[in-house]
Write an enzyme that holds these catalytic residues in place. Structure first.
Site, PDB file in Angstrom:
ATOM      1  N   HIS A   1      -7.526 -10.612  -2.106  1.00 55.63           N
ATOM      2  CA  HIS A   1      -6.935 -10.333  -0.789  1.00 55.63           C
ATOM      3  C   HIS A   1      -7.817 -11.000   0.275  1.00 55.63           C
ATOM      4  O   HIS A   1      -8.851 -10.461   0.661  1.00 55.63           O
ATOM      5  CB  HIS A   1      -6.869  -8.826  -0.581  1.00 55.63           C
ATOM      6  CG  HIS A   1      -5.997  -8.376   0.553  1.00 55.63           C
ATOM      7  ND1 HIS A   1      -5.586  -9.222   1.567  1.00 55.63           N
ATOM      8  CD2 HIS A   1      -5.435  -7.169   0.837  1.00 55.63           C
ATOM      9  CE1 HIS A   1      -4.822  -8.540   2.418  1.00 55.63           C
ATOM     10  NE2 HIS A   1      -4.719  -7.298   1.994  1.00 55.63           N
TER      11      HIS A   1
ATOM     12  N   THR B   1       0.846  -1.195   0.000  1.00 57.88           N
ATOM     13  CA  THR B   1       0.000   0.000   0.000  1.00 57.88           C
ATOM     14  C   THR B   1       0.882   1.246   0.000  1.00 57.88           C
ATOM     15  O   THR B   1       1.752   1.387   0.849  1.00 57.88           O
ATOM     16  CB  THR B   1      -0.941  -0.049   1.218  1.00 57.88           C
ATOM     17  OG1 THR B   1      -1.878  -1.096   0.986  1.00 57.88           O
ATOM     18  CG2 THR B   1      -1.682   1.265   1.426  1.00 57.88           C
TER      19      THR B   1
ATOM     20  N   ASN C   1      -4.883  -5.747  11.974  1.00 55.75           N
ATOM     21  CA  ASN C   1      -6.248  -5.207  11.968  1.00 55.75           C
ATOM     22  C   ASN C   1      -7.188  -5.972  12.892  1.00 55.75           C
ATOM     23  O   ASN C   1      -8.356  -6.147  12.584  1.00 55.75           O
ATOM     24  CB  ASN C   1      -6.795  -5.146  10.532  1.00 55.75           C
ATOM     25  CG  ASN C   1      -6.021  -4.151   9.703  1.00 55.75           C
ATOM     26  OD1 ASN C   1      -5.821  -3.019  10.124  1.00 55.75           O
ATOM     27  ND2 ASN C   1      -5.537  -4.582   8.550  1.00 55.75           N
TER      28      ASN C   1
ATOM     29  N   TYR D   1      -9.034  -8.062   6.659  1.00 56.46           N
ATOM     30  CA  TYR D   1     -10.017  -7.371   5.830  1.00 56.46           C
ATOM     31  C   TYR D   1     -11.259  -8.259   5.645  1.00 56.46           C
ATOM     32  O   TYR D   1     -11.362  -9.319   6.267  1.00 56.46           O
ATOM     33  CB  TYR D   1      -9.373  -6.905   4.519  1.00 56.46           C
ATOM     34  CG  TYR D   1      -8.265  -5.905   4.800  1.00 56.46           C
ATOM     35  CD1 TYR D   1      -8.575  -4.658   5.370  1.00 56.46           C
ATOM     36  CD2 TYR D   1      -6.927  -6.209   4.580  1.00 56.46           C
ATOM     37  CE1 TYR D   1      -7.571  -3.739   5.689  1.00 56.46           C
ATOM     38  CE2 TYR D   1      -5.923  -5.292   4.889  1.00 56.46           C
ATOM     39  CZ  TYR D   1      -6.249  -4.064   5.447  1.00 56.46           C
ATOM     40  OH  TYR D   1      -5.259  -3.165   5.768  1.00 56.46           O
TER      41      TYR D   1
ATOM     42  N   ASN E   1      -4.960 -10.406   6.326  1.00 54.87           N
ATOM     43  CA  ASN E   1      -4.723  -9.170   7.079  1.00 54.87           C
ATOM     44  C   ASN E   1      -5.939  -8.498   7.698  1.00 54.87           C
ATOM     45  O   ASN E   1      -5.974  -7.280   7.867  1.00 54.87           O
ATOM     46  CB  ASN E   1      -3.944  -8.175   6.199  1.00 54.87           C
ATOM     47  CG  ASN E   1      -2.544  -8.681   5.908  1.00 54.87           C
ATOM     48  OD1 ASN E   1      -2.094  -9.623   6.564  1.00 54.87           O
ATOM     49  ND2 ASN E   1      -1.872  -8.098   4.943  1.00 54.87           N
TER      50      ASN E   1
HETATM   51  C1  8OZ Z   1      -0.457  -1.175   5.103  1.00 56.27           C
HETATM   52  C2  8OZ Z   1      -1.228  -0.038   5.172  1.00 56.27           C
HETATM   53  C3  8OZ Z   1      -2.512  -0.062   4.689  1.00 56.27           C
HETATM   54  C4  8OZ Z   1      -3.018  -1.240   4.149  1.00 56.27           C
HETATM   55  C5  8OZ Z   1      -2.507  -4.973   4.082  1.00 56.27           C
HETATM   56  C6  8OZ Z   1      -3.534  -3.589   2.408  1.00 56.27           C
HETATM   57  O1  8OZ Z   1      -1.971  -5.045   5.203  1.00 56.27           O
HETATM   58  C7  8OZ Z   1      -2.791  -3.640   3.497  1.00 56.27           C
HETATM   59  C8  8OZ Z   1      -2.249  -2.385   4.090  1.00 56.27           C
HETATM   60  C9  8OZ Z   1      -0.954  -2.336   4.572  1.00 56.27           C
HETATM   61  O2  8OZ Z   1      -2.830  -5.981   3.462  1.00 56.27           O
END
Ligand code: 8OZ
Length: 369
Positions: free
Chosen positions: A177, A25, A237, A182, A180
């Site tokens: 994806h 990112t 996250n 999401y 992480n």
């Molecule tokens: C760092 C900052 C914002 C998003 C991920 C898409 O960790 C990210 C991400 C990484 O997969």
């Protein structure tokens, strides 16, 4: 034994070497539209066997950070074309990473200022980035609302449209994806999924949305140009699950018959400790790959997280097919050549990772010819 520099086939993707540029990112796409500077940046890195783009939103609802790109509109497709053309002209291969952030978002980034969506209405203990008066600013994520089951086909359709758009934009394929913390990972893990319908509860239910998305994208563009990223134990996250081993073994066994180009596995805490543990036992990555192979999975096995040349070679000798490098590719556009030469390596500048201009983006020097 294969070397880092040997060609490899991943589904329909014919790759010149086993070195992958990991998704990174960079927050340099104002209004979610890719820019010409991004074409320069990716083309500089085209000697990678494969480039996986930065995470790219499949819909406005899938947005969670300032100035990350999208791939839901015609305008975005048109703006990605110069990127894929520049990489192809430089001899590279590039797939776009398809992203829905779920609860990792903020009302200011959502259509109509609404709450972000998630499997359950549980706020993630994590931050995102907004741009306030021109300055990138960290803020707590907003409390999400739980998706109604009637909305899930629409999200699957958004992934499908994004995959179709990716091919129209000239990408060689897509990476879904699933990592992480999401949206798809939020459905997988018990810590963020407390649903009592067909998409929550037992492992097979929590895996349903991910599998539906992979199926839909595979139907749309072909499984041979579809990859998937997973992160079985990452705490990124606020992702958590008490029993990741059976969860992810179920997922890869169900993926196996689909014929994906590759599976991309983050080992440990994303960007952190490789031996990070969730649950009672250390995660067994060899058992995960064995579960995929035992179920007939033939996709390439890509590993990532804190690799250097020695660790990457060890991974290949232990059965990985592809190795992904992140921060090293930020600072070294010609990373493949530098790995071959045994260095030297430029050091990455963290202060320019997220947002900004060409500085810390397209101005890292290549080795002299
Ligand atoms: C760092 C900052 C914002 C998003 C991920 C898409 O960790 C990210 C991400 C990484 O997969």
């Amino acid at each position: 034994m294969s070397s880092l520099f040997d060609p490899v086939q991943a589904g329909r993707l014919a790759l010149a070497n086993r070195i992958v540029m990991a998704p990174l990112t960079r927050n340099r796409a104002p209004g979610a539209i890719p820019t010409p500077l991004m074409a320069t940046y990716y083309a500089q890195r085209a000697s990678a066997g494969l480039i996986v783009t930065e995470a790219t939103a499949i819909s406005h609802q899938g947005q969670g950070y300032a100035d990350v790109p999208g791939i839901w509109s015609e305008e975005q497709v048109a703006a990605w074309k110069p990127v894929t053309e520049a990489v192809h002209a430089a001899g590279g291969r590039i797939v776009v990473q398809l992203w829905h952030v779920g609860r990792v978002s903020h009302v200011d980034l959502q259509p109509g200022g609404q709450a972000p969506v998630a499997p359950s209405a549980i706020t993630a203990k994590t931050k995102t980035v907004l741009i306030r008066e021109g300055v990138p600013t960290f803020v707590e994520t907003s409390t999400p609302r739980a998706l109604d089951i009637s909305e899930l086909p629409g999200i699957v359709a958004d992934y499908r449209r994004a995959a179709r758009n990716a091919i129209a934009a000239g990408f060689d394929g897509v990476e879904i994806h699933g990592a992480n913390g999401y949206l798809l990972d939020q459905f997988l893990r018990a810590g963020s999924n407390q649903r009592s319908d067909a998409y929550g509860g037992p492992i097979a239910h929590r895996a349903r949305l991910l599998l539906e998305v992979v199926q839909a994208v595979s139907e749309e563009i072909g499984a041979g140009r579809t990859g998937l990223r997973l992160s079985p134990v990452t705490p990124a996250n606020d992702a958590s699950d008490p029993e990741p081993q059976p969860l992810f073994e179920h997922v890869v066994a169900r993926l196996a018959p689909l014929g994906l180009a590759y599976l991309h596995v983050i080992e440990g805490a994303t960007g952190g400790a490789r031996d990070h543990q969730q649950g009672e036992r250390p995660f067994d990555y060899a058992a995960l790959r064995a579960a995929y192979r035992a179920a007939g999975g033939q996709g390439a096995w890509m590993v990532n997280n804190g690799l250097d040349r020695a660790l990457a070679e060890t991974s290949l000798s232990q059965g990985a097919d592809l190795v992904a490098f992140g921060k090293a590719f930020i600072a070294n556009p010609d990373l493949v050549q530098r790995l071959r030469a045994g260095g030297p390596f430029n050091a990455p500048d963290r202060s320019t990772f997220y947002g900004g201009d060409h500085r810390g983006y397209t101005d890292y020097p290549a080795l002299a010819a």
